[in-house]
Design a protein around this motif. Sequence first.
Motif, PDB file in Angstrom:
ATOM      1  N   PHE A  40       0.934  -1.201   0.240  1.00 42.25           N
ATOM      2  CA  PHE A  40      -0.423  -0.114  -0.058  1.00 42.25           C
ATOM      3  C   PHE A  40       0.745   1.355   0.320  1.00 42.25           C
ATOM      4  O   PHE A  40       1.842   0.960   0.625  1.00 42.25           O
ATOM      5  N   HIS A  41       0.486   2.194  -0.637  1.00 44.22           N
ATOM      6  CA  HIS A  41       1.296   3.305  -0.838  1.00 44.22           C
ATOM      7  C   HIS A  41       0.697   4.812  -0.866  1.00 44.22           C
ATOM      8  O   HIS A  41      -0.698   4.616  -1.431  1.00 44.22           O
ATOM      9  N   MET A  42       0.951   5.730  -0.840  1.00 42.25           N
ATOM     10  CA  MET A  42       0.517   7.381  -1.035  1.00 42.25           C
ATOM     11  C   MET A  42       1.399   8.268  -2.227  1.00 42.25           C
ATOM     12  O   MET A  42       0.862   9.047  -2.397  1.00 42.25           O
ATOM     13  N   SER A  43       1.843   7.333  -3.191  1.00 40.73           N
ATOM     14  CA  SER A  43       3.130   7.924  -4.045  1.00 40.73           C
ATOM     15  C   SER A  43       2.413   7.925  -5.376  1.00 40.73           C
ATOM     16  O   SER A  43       1.461   7.764  -5.355  1.00 40.73           O
ATOM     17  N   ARG A  44       3.039   9.150  -6.416  1.00 42.81           N
ATOM     18  CA  ARG A  44       2.475   9.503  -7.157  1.00 42.81           C
ATOM     19  C   ARG A  44       3.966   9.829  -8.214  1.00 42.81           C
ATOM     20  O   ARG A  44       3.355  10.678  -9.667  1.00 42.81           O
ATOM     21  N   THR A  45       5.137  10.171  -7.795  1.00 37.48           N
ATOM     22  CA  THR A  45       6.294  10.442  -8.242  1.00 37.48           C
ATOM     23  C   THR A  45       6.405   9.124  -9.669  1.00 37.48           C
ATOM     24  O   THR A  45       5.991   7.651  -9.063  1.00 37.48           O
ATOM     25  N   ALA A  46       6.290   9.625 -11.351  1.00 36.92           N
ATOM     26  CA  ALA A  46       6.377   8.070 -12.057  1.00 36.92           C
ATOM     27  C   ALA A  46       7.486   6.937 -11.570  1.00 36.92           C
ATOM     28  O   ALA A  46       6.843   5.744 -11.865  1.00 36.92           O
ATOM     29  N   THR A  47       8.865   6.790 -11.387  1.00 37.82           N
ATOM     30  CA  THR A  47       9.589   6.174 -10.589  1.00 37.82           C
ATOM     31  C   THR A  47       9.259   5.048  -9.872  1.00 37.82           C
ATOM     32  O   THR A  47       8.925   4.234  -9.922  1.00 37.82           O
ATOM     33  N   VAL A  48       8.904   5.489  -9.127  1.00 32.22           N
ATOM     34  CA  VAL A  48       7.786   4.816  -7.660  1.00 32.22           C
ATOM     35  C   VAL A  48       6.704   4.282  -8.965  1.00 32.22           C
ATOM     36  O   VAL A  48       6.432   2.308  -8.451  1.00 32.22           O
ATOM     37  N   LEU A  49       5.963   4.800  -9.257  1.00 29.13           N
ATOM     38  CA  LEU A  49       5.000   4.283  -9.996  1.00 29.13           C
ATOM     39  C   LEU A  49       5.390   2.958 -10.040  1.00 29.13           C
ATOM     40  O   LEU A  49       4.688   1.713 -11.179  1.00 29.13           O
ATOM     41  N   GLU A  50       6.335   3.335 -11.870  1.00 30.78           N
ATOM     42  CA  GLU A  50       6.677   2.331 -12.538  1.00 30.78           C
ATOM     43  C   GLU A  50       7.060   1.044 -11.601  1.00 30.78           C
ATOM     44  O   GLU A  50       7.420  -0.375 -11.780  1.00 30.78           O
ATOM     45  N   LYS A  51       7.525   0.914 -11.104  1.00 30.50           N
ATOM     46  CA  LYS A  51       8.393  -0.122 -10.001  1.00 30.50           C
ATOM     47  C   LYS A  51       6.937  -0.860  -9.583  1.00 30.50           C
ATOM     48  O   LYS A  51       7.198  -1.655  -8.957  1.00 30.50           O
ATOM     49  N   LEU A  52       5.578   0.133  -9.025  1.00 29.95           N
ATOM     50  CA  LEU A  52       4.804  -0.457  -8.697  1.00 29.95           C
ATOM     51  C   LEU A  52       4.099  -1.332 -10.197  1.00 29.95           C
ATOM     52  O   LEU A  52       3.921  -2.377  -9.483  1.00 29.95           O
ATOM     53  N   ALA A  53       4.068  -0.839 -11.306  1.00 29.03           N
ATOM     54  CA  ALA A  53       3.417  -1.765 -11.625  1.00 29.03           C
ATOM     55  C   ALA A  53       4.623  -2.866 -12.012  1.00 29.03           C
ATOM     56  O   ALA A  53       3.773  -3.790 -12.974  1.00 29.03           O
ATOM     57  N   GLN A  54       5.571  -2.940 -12.107  1.00 33.63           N
ATOM     58  CA  GLN A  54       6.348  -4.107 -12.054  1.00 33.63           C
ATOM     59  C   GLN A  54       6.527  -5.011 -11.215  1.00 33.63           C
ATOM     60  O   GLN A  54       5.551  -6.359 -11.428  1.00 33.63           O
ATOM     61  N   CYS A  55       5.613  -4.435  -9.906  1.00 31.49           N
ATOM     62  CA  CYS A  55       4.754  -5.816  -9.157  1.00 31.49           C
ATOM     63  C   CYS A  55       3.888  -6.066  -9.264  1.00 31.49           C
ATOM     64  O   CYS A  55       3.441  -7.104  -9.006  1.00 31.49           O
ATOM     65  N   GLU A  56       2.494  -5.354  -9.671  1.00 28.63           N
ATOM     66  CA  GLU A  56       1.683  -5.576 -10.406  1.00 28.63           C
ATOM     67  C   GLU A  56       1.939  -6.810 -11.383  1.00 28.63           C
ATOM     68  O   GLU A  56       1.190  -8.101 -11.838  1.00 28.63           O
ATOM     69  N   ALA A  57       2.741  -7.094 -12.033  1.00 32.92           N
ATOM     70  CA  ALA A  57       2.875  -7.567 -13.848  1.00 32.92           C
ATOM     71  C   ALA A  57       3.458  -9.061 -13.073  1.00 32.92           C
ATOM     72  O   ALA A  57       2.825  -9.762 -13.721  1.00 32.92           O
ATOM     73  N   LYS A  58       3.355  -8.421 -12.111  1.00 30.26           N
ATOM     74  CA  LYS A  58       4.067 -10.495 -11.526  1.00 30.26           C
ATOM     75  C   LYS A  58       2.947 -10.566 -10.265  1.00 30.26           C
ATOM     76  O   LYS A  58       3.144 -11.458  -9.345  1.00 30.26           O
ATOM     77  N   GLU A  59       1.813 -10.154 -10.587  1.00 27.84           N
ATOM     78  CA  GLU A  59       1.058 -10.458  -9.528  1.00 27.84           C
ATOM     79  C   GLU A  59       0.792 -10.236  -7.778  1.00 27.84           C
ATOM     80  O   GLU A  59      -0.054 -10.295  -7.431  1.00 27.84           O
ATOM     81  N   VAL A  60       1.214  -9.132  -7.503  1.00 24.37           N
ATOM     82  CA  VAL A  60       1.442  -8.269  -6.040  1.00 24.37           C
ATOM     83  C   VAL A  60       0.297  -7.045  -6.105  1.00 24.37           C
ATOM     84  O   VAL A  60       0.684  -6.880  -6.832  1.00 24.37           O
ATOM     85  N   TYR A  61      -0.057  -7.622  -5.149  1.00 24.90           N
ATOM     86  CA  TYR A  61      -1.653  -6.427  -4.797  1.00 24.90           C
ATOM     87  C   TYR A  61      -0.927  -5.667  -4.334  1.00 24.90           C
ATOM     88  O   TYR A  61      -0.540  -5.104  -3.110  1.00 24.90           O
ATOM     89  N   VAL A  62      -1.208  -4.278  -5.481  1.00 26.52           N
ATOM     90  CA  VAL A  62      -0.506  -2.981  -5.025  1.00 26.52           C
ATOM     91  C   VAL A  62      -2.211  -2.214  -4.918  1.00 26.52           C
ATOM     92  O   VAL A  62      -2.893  -2.084  -5.464  1.00 26.52           O
ATOM     93  N   THR A  63      -2.061  -0.682  -3.546  1.00 26.83           N
ATOM     94  CA  THR A  63      -3.613  -0.390  -3.468  1.00 26.83           C
ATOM     95  C   THR A  63      -3.272   1.240  -2.975  1.00 26.83           C
ATOM     96  O   THR A  63      -1.688   1.233  -2.426  1.00 26.83           O
ATOM     97  N   ASN A  64      -3.367   2.424  -3.693  1.00 22.18           N
ATOM     98  CA  ASN A  64      -4.420   2.078  -5.088  1.00 22.18           C
ATOM     99  C   ASN A  64      -3.106   1.861  -6.172  1.00 22.18           C
ATOM    100  O   ASN A  64      -2.383   1.728  -6.136  1.00 22.18           O
ATOM    101  N   SER A  65      -4.530   1.589  -6.931  1.00 18.21           N
ATOM    102  CA  SER A  65      -2.826   0.448  -8.386  1.00 18.21           C
ATOM    103  C   SER A  65      -2.357   1.538  -9.071  1.00 18.21           C
ATOM    104  O   SER A  65      -3.287   3.109  -9.157  1.00 18.21           O
ATOM    105  N   THR A  66      -1.783   1.029  -9.877  1.00 16.43           N
ATOM    106  CA  THR A  66      -1.053   2.443 -10.985  1.00 16.43           C
ATOM    107  C   THR A  66      -1.567   3.319 -12.103  1.00 16.43           C
ATOM    108  O   THR A  66      -1.755   4.459 -11.701  1.00 16.43           O
ATOM    109  N   LYS A  67      -2.624   1.964 -12.191  1.00 15.94           N
ATOM    110  CA  LYS A  67      -3.946   2.707 -13.309  1.00 15.94           C
ATOM    111  C   LYS A  67      -4.709   3.774 -12.624  1.00 15.94           C
ATOM    112  O   LYS A  67      -4.945   4.803 -13.215  1.00 15.94           O
ATOM    113  N   GLY A  68      -5.194   3.545 -11.942  1.00 10.55           N
ATOM    114  CA  GLY A  68      -6.407   4.254 -10.593  1.00 10.55           C
ATOM    115  C   GLY A  68      -5.457   5.739 -10.340  1.00 10.55           C
ATOM    116  O   GLY A  68      -5.816   6.546 -10.829  1.00 10.55           O
ATOM    117  N   VAL A  69      -3.554   5.818 -10.309  1.00 15.30           N
ATOM    118  CA  VAL A  69      -3.199   6.720  -9.497  1.00 15.30           C
ATOM    119  C   VAL A  69      -3.305   7.986 -10.681  1.00 15.30           C
ATOM    120  O   VAL A  69      -3.425   8.805 -10.650  1.00 15.30           O
TER     121      VAL A  69
END
Length: 258
Positions: A40-69
Amino acid sequence: MSDKDTQLFLKIVEELKKSGHSVEILDEKDELSEEYDAIFHMSRTATVLEKLAQCEAKEVYVTNSTKGVKNCSREKFMEIFDKNNIRQPAYTRINTTSNNFTPPHLPGWLKNSSGWSCDANDVQFITTAEEYTKALSTLAAKGCNEALFCEHITGDIIKFYGVQSEDFFRWYYPDPTATKFGLEKINGEPQKHKFNIEELQFTANRAAKALSINIFGGDCIITPKGEIYIIDLNDFPSFSAFSDEAAKIISTSIIRKG
């Protein structure tokens, strides 16, 4: 993060620990592991969202989703609202370096169309042609090439918060003299126009679902006729006076993974 954001974040951490879960707090510069059960995170920075997207691609649950942010940036959420017939003020896209646009109605609001509101100049109330020209120059000077000119809706401002997966929803009338940028004072003291609370929750949830966010907060206007206009929607807000209650609800949502 603001102090209120940090307080909520730490409260969620404590709630998760109380439930017997191990929690690791990371800095935005840290690498993320694909071995986490959830993030879970409160980030909006592009670099962090990219890291989170990579985790999502590996089926790690991320909230809120990078798409949503990303969907919560102003221009994007307004486009999505249009596509989903979610009532919002009428708006026009404009180029800040062009003089080809004349506000069709005053007063109105000039808003930075990219990203999120970071300072008072990102959203300005306009009452005259002179104010419009000055505000446009201010946005252009800070590197904002595109903006939105939005209709002003008269009525009560309401702030609302929700966690969709847990059917959690709270709202209140903000103090017009004690807000972040002082913009609520434009609409004045709430007249407490009658409206349907169930309709507000339904509309807010529908808006959040359209943006693909589970944890959300926003602002709306209630007109004298009881009409609801959504004017802003954010991912993972501080939940204001409801933060203690929200921390428990959000931790439950994370454990259940949304």
